[in-house]
Write an enzyme that holds these catalytic residues in place. Structure first.
Site, PDB file in Angstrom:
ATOM      1  CE  LYS A 142     -10.657  35.661  39.693  1.00  0.00           C
ATOM      2  NZ  LYS A 142      -9.959  34.688  38.816  1.00  0.00           N
ATOM      3  CB  SER A 181      -8.550  36.562  35.708  1.00  0.00           C
ATOM      4  OG  SER A 181      -8.866  35.353  36.386  1.00  0.00           O
ATOM      5  CB  SER A 202      -6.826  33.032  36.367  1.00  0.00           C
ATOM      6  OG  SER A 202      -7.087  33.572  35.098  1.00  0.00           O
TER       7      SER A 202
END
Lengths: 95, 481, 484
Positions: C76, C151, C175
């Site tokens: 990420k 997210s 997330s």
């Protein structure tokens, strides 16, 4: 809790975020919605509950006093927006 | 109308740890800009703080030295404001649960009285970087070497009533932190600085007046001047029918002027809240006990001991214990000399007077305690007179010999105490001055005393000051009968 | 190759079916082909990946390879990667080349894994749909008109579309778990303090936790093993022994008690999801576990509580983005005030600004007690709910999210509705306990997630339950047809 334009200006100033004048009303209404939702908390009596800052109620670990970090100035200044003579440059600071 | 000044001080003391309070970067003073600012100090995204053990111990020691409670679960909070020398946009500090709770210390007033000043609390926090205002094309340069240096901020109650008291308080803080060895106390490098909260009120009233805060005072002299100046300014304003604005002010030491700070005009809302990257600092009683056991003798205790053990006056003991280095030096001199009062006198008058005159720090003294002690020994055993001793001191100061004995030897300053040799010298002087001998013999008791001085002077001259004055007197009295 | 699990890839590398370089090139080729559609990656690290793969092949040739050695993955874009842009999907950090590695990036590199690139996400991890990214929305591989969740939407979409065999994510309020649910993955949010936060760009420090996003529970155990562990650079990292997560995967579920909170099946949950989740729960019964209805009486307060604590922490965590030392700086600042306000106006997107303002408000003078302190007290009540429940049950189970993937643009202008997406995941972050989402079926071709919640540091128990479930079901083996 509803917040008005003057409060938005005050918070925006504290947070150092410019908000275009034509957007202030919309931001105020969005924030009021969120704070209204958040206000559900107020219905609960928490007077006997201790605040919880960390999910494990853990305590701080201490680090031995030793210098472990070498000088990396050149690496760090390389990503700075503006620098000179080893310093970060900013618009003049007035005290 | 008689006015009274009310002063509270916020003293920032840089702790002399090797590394920063929350990072492993060095805290050494004087490095090239930004060479001691690591990823954590620069607040690079993703970096996190880890607390320095030594900073915590230093704060605890300070708390113990000022008779304060140590907070058993102290909390770091974020103080939020934007400033270019504050990389995270907040200062990690303490608010609700500072590590050192209420305490006190005693200061000595010029009258000789002791006054107790209360300490509200002391907390740990990180120092900010520095903004350099030299002209970089109309911009400022930011050096973050100092960012993250550990500080304790010591907040007093508004207990001081004059600039002199404020200075005495600050000097006491200075001596405590240097005795503890938790700070070098070097004000010229910013290791100890203070903000002075000053207000005035009509003497006899209880209510506090509106106060101003004068920031960043970094010498005892400036603090005294700045407070006097600010108190007088407030009195003038009030006497002219004006009112005091609560504001942050700066003191310009070059012009001896104060002015309101422009950047802090607005009322700040610092939004303190517990820093989620740091956890509460649990302090065990065992650690407190352990540190308590290692505390050195502190200034007050040392002063008392100097009075009782060496028979010094409170004033002298106060001067000799004002800094740990001076106290240690004095004790070494006293031990080597075998006479504490003489040692005290030489340290305070000759040595400190000279250091002061030349503007040299005590730690930089060119005369060692062993040298000075050896010198005093030679006075005590009559090898040299007090007058010659000053010459020997001068030579030691200038590095002209390793010890008093070496200087005395090299310069032939040994006092003449050989009675045979002295007697010859006395006989010679009497023979050279027959008229004066006649006059002396004819004079009455009162005049004789005066006239004796003439012969002593001649003998001292002849001996180049090395004749033992006591023996000369004895011999003269015998010969002139 | 791209639909294999980490375990299968490890076996393939071991037996010489393919090299790390071949594997890496295969994924890079797929990224080239499909990323323009999915937008899962912000930065592809082609050169570095190939170099890392070659090094891994060399280690393997020397017989020195560890289990994950040579297997690619995606990080990420919230984790700092030295020498590579680390943007947090924000214009503010679009030009930020991280000068250091996050601890988990180091750990994963030490395990020999190959980094394919940095995945898209909601800006500063603030969002539940991956629509707040400055680099544009991510599309859900199961239905490219839909969001992948957020997210960690890019990390989820990358694995679901076969553009990486696994990825790292972070979870502040759901997330990892919610995008895992919406993209048919196994996503684990570990116990707060198990995985280092050093080098992971902070959103809400007391809630943020990194974790693995994989196809299976077995892979999750493998990747967690590489990520977990004490880090002296993170004060909130906890010193404890890390168990062998693989060792207990096959343990029997006989006698386990699974708590089903009635609040998780009340208003707000779509019927289709309720059905799928109840079917999944029945599977656990078949395996010998018992279901027990429980109550988490304060769960309705988790969203209000979260939307004070997270923005408050974020508001000050994001103060460092001031245009002075790195990142975006506005053109020609007139003075300091202009530098700050314009840099931050330009650098942050709407949702980030909104949360900074809410957080600033909640901490400001006069409101602190009513908001921040109040929320911290509620947080304790929420944690207490779990402690009580875990006196009676071993695991808590329910839906991960109330709805399947929704359309891009559908909720983006309605923050309050968007916030409800995390109604079942947020309490887990507030309590600091572990949560795992696993595939539990499809509704109209869109994945549904089952959430398993455990006691502090009981990741092994959750992974065991999930693995047993995956041995008996094949939901986790489903892949979106368009990316076969």
């Amino acid at each position: 809790m509803a917040v008005g334009p003057s409060e938005i200006e005050k918070i925006a100033h504290l947070a150092r975020i410019r908000i275009a004048p034509d957007q202030i009303d919309e931001v105020a209404s969005r924030l009021s919605d969120i704070l209204g939702m958040v206000d559900q908390m107020q219905a609960v009596d928490t007077s006997s509950v201790a605040p919880m800052a960390n999910p494990h109620d853990a305590t701080q670990r201490l680090r031995p006093d030793a210098v472990t970090e070498p000088n990396q100035r050149d690496t760090f200044l390389a990503i700075a927006p503006q620098s000179e003579d080893g310093l970060f440059l900013v618009p003049k600071v007035i005290e | 109308m008689e006015w009274e000044t009310v002063i509270g001080l916020e003293v920032h003391v840089q702790l002399s740890t090797q590394s920063k309070i929350f990072s492993g970067a060095s805290t050494a003073f004087g490095a090239e800009p930004n060479t001691q600012a690591c990823a954590v100090d620069l607040a690079l995204p993703g970096t996190l703080p880890v607390l320095n053990e030594e900073a915590v111990k230093s704060a605890i020691k300070f708390g113990l030295a000022v008779n304060a409670e140590i907070c058993r679960e102290s909390v770091f909070e974020r103080k939020n404001y934007f400033y270019p020398d504050l990389p995270k946009g907040y200062q990690t500090s303490q608010m609700d649960a500072p590590i050192v709770g209420p305490g006190w210390l005693d200061i000595q007033l010029e009258s000789g009285e002791t006054k107790r000043i209360r300490i509200h609390h002391a907390h740990l926090e990180e120092d900010a970087g520095k903004s350099l205002h030299e002209d970089f094309h109309g911009m400022s340069g930011i050096d973050l070497n100092r960012a993250g240096t550990p500080l304790i901020e010591i907040v007093s109650e508004p207990d001081m009533r004059s600039a002199e008291e404020a200075v005495a308080y600050l000097k006491k803080i200075h001596s405590i932190v240097t005795y503890l060895g938790i700070s070098d106390g070097d004000m010229s490098q910013g290791s100890l600085r203070c903000d002075a909260n000053v207000s005035v009120r009509i003497k006899g009233t209880d209510e506090l007046g509106t106060r101003t805060e004068t920031k960043n005072l970094n010498s005892f002299r400036f603090i005294e001047k700045a407070i006097q100046l600010e108190a007088q300014r407030q009195i003038d304003v009030l006497e002219d029918g004006g009112s005091i604005t609560q504001e942050t002010r700066l003191y310009d030491s070059e012009r001896n002027e104060g002015r309101a700070m422009r950047s802090k005009e607005e009322a700040n809302d610092y939004r303190y809240f517990p820093c989620p990257d740091l956890l509460p600092v649990a302090i065990e009683q065992s650690l407190i006990d352990e540190l308590k056991a290692t505390l050195p003798e502190l200034p007050d205790a040392k002063q008392e001991r100097f009075q009782s053990e060496y028979g010094l006056s409170a004033y002298d003991a106060g001067i000799l214990t004002s800094e740990r280095a001076i106290a240690d030096y004095f004790e070494a001199v006293a031990k080597a000399a075998g006479d504490a009062k003489l040692a005290a006198n030489w340290v305070m008058v000759e040595l400190m007077g000279r250091l002061n005159k030349e503007g040299i720090e005590f730690s930089e003294t060119p005369v060692s305690a062993e040298q000075l002690g050896g010198l005093i020994q030679r006075i005590r055993d009559n090898t040299i007179s007090g007058k010659i001793a000053k010459q020997v001191f001068e030579a030691l100061w200038n590095g002209e010999g390793d010890s008093a004995d070496a200087v005395i030897e090299a310069k032939g300053l040994k006092q003449m105490s050989d009675s045979g040799e002295l007697e010859k010298m006395v006989d010679q002087v009497l023979a050279d001055n027959p008229d004066q001998v006649e006059q002396y013999k004819a004079a009455d008791e009162g005049k004789r005393k005066k006239m004796l001085g003439f012969f002593v002077g001649q003998i001292m001259k002849a001996s180049k000051g090395q004749a033992n004055p006591g023996m000369v007197n004895q011999l003269l009295n015998k010969k002139l009968g | 190759m791209h639909s294999k699990t980490l375990r299968e890839l490890a076996d393939g590398l071991d037996s010489g079916q393919f090299s790390s370089e071949e594997l890496t090139r295969h994924f890079l080729a797929r990224i080239n082909e499909h990323n323009p559609t999915v937008n899962a990656y912000i930065t592809v690290m082609e050169e570095q990946a190939i170099a890392q793969a070659k090094a891994a092949d060399a280690r393997r040739a020397n017989g020195k390879a560890s289990v994950l050695d040579g297997i690619p993955l995606a990080h990420k874009d919230i984790f700092c990667t030295e020498g590579v842009r680390t943007s947090c999907a924000s214009k503010m950090l679009d030009n930020f080349i991280a000068p250091y590695n996050a601890t988990i990036v180091e750990k994963i590199a030490t395990a020999g894994m190959v980094t394919l690139g940095k995945t898209n996400m909601d800006e500063f991890a603030m969002g539940s749909s991956n629509e707040t990214s400055w680099y544009g929305p991510v599309r859900n591989p199961w239905n490219t008109d839909c969001v992948p969740g957020g997210s960690s939407g890019g990390s989820a979409a990358a694995v679901a579309a076969g553009l990486a065999p696994a990825s790292t994510g972070t979870d502040t309020g759901g997330s990892i778990r919610q995008p895992a649910a919406l993209c048919n993955l196994t996503g684990l949010k570990p116990t707060y303090g198990l995985v280092s936060r050093y080098g992971m760009i902070a959103f809400a420090s007391s809630l943020d936790q990194a974790g693995p996003m994989t196809r299976t529970a077995e892979d999750s155990a493998l990747l967690l093993q590489a990520m977990a562990g004490f880090d002296e650079k993170d004060s909130t990292s906890l010193k404890r022994d890390i168990p062998d997560y693989n060792a207990t995967l096959n343990d029997s579920l006989e006698g386990k008690v699974i708590g089903v909170p009635k609040e998780f099946f009340a208003e707000g949950l779509s019927d289709e999801i309720a059905t799928k989740v109840r079917d999944a729960l029945a599977e656990f019964e078949k395996q010998g576990a018992t279901l027990k209805e429980i109550s988490l009486p304060h769960s309705h307060l988790s969203i209000p509580c979260y939307y004070v604590i997270a923005p408050a922490e974020a508001s000050t965590n994001l103060s460092r983005y001031d245009g002075v030392r790195y990142g975006h700086r506005c053109e020609n600042p007139q003075d300091l005030a202009d530098l700050y306000t314009r840099t931050r106006e330009e650098g942050f997107g709407d949702e980030v600004k909104r949360r900074i303002l809410v957080g600033t408000y909640a901490l400001s003078a006069g409101f602190y007690d009513a908001y921040y302190r109040k929320a911290q007290r509620i947080r304790r009540l929420i944690k207490q709910d779990f402690i009580e429940a875990f006196k009676e049950v071993d695991i808590i189970a329910g839906p991960t999210s109330p709805n399947p993937a929704f359309g891009i643009g559908e909720k983006v202008n309605d923050p309050l509705t968007m916030y409800l997406e995390d109604m079942y995941t947020i309490a887990v972050n507030l309590a600091g306990i572990p949560g795992l989402s696993i595939p539990a079926g499809l509704v109209d071709g869109k994945p549904v997630g089952l959430q398993l919640i455990g006691k502090d540091f009981c990741e092994a128990e959750l992974l065991n339950a999930a693995h047993r479930f995956q041995l008996a079901t094949d939901w986790h083996q489903q892949t979106p047809a368009a990316f076969a």
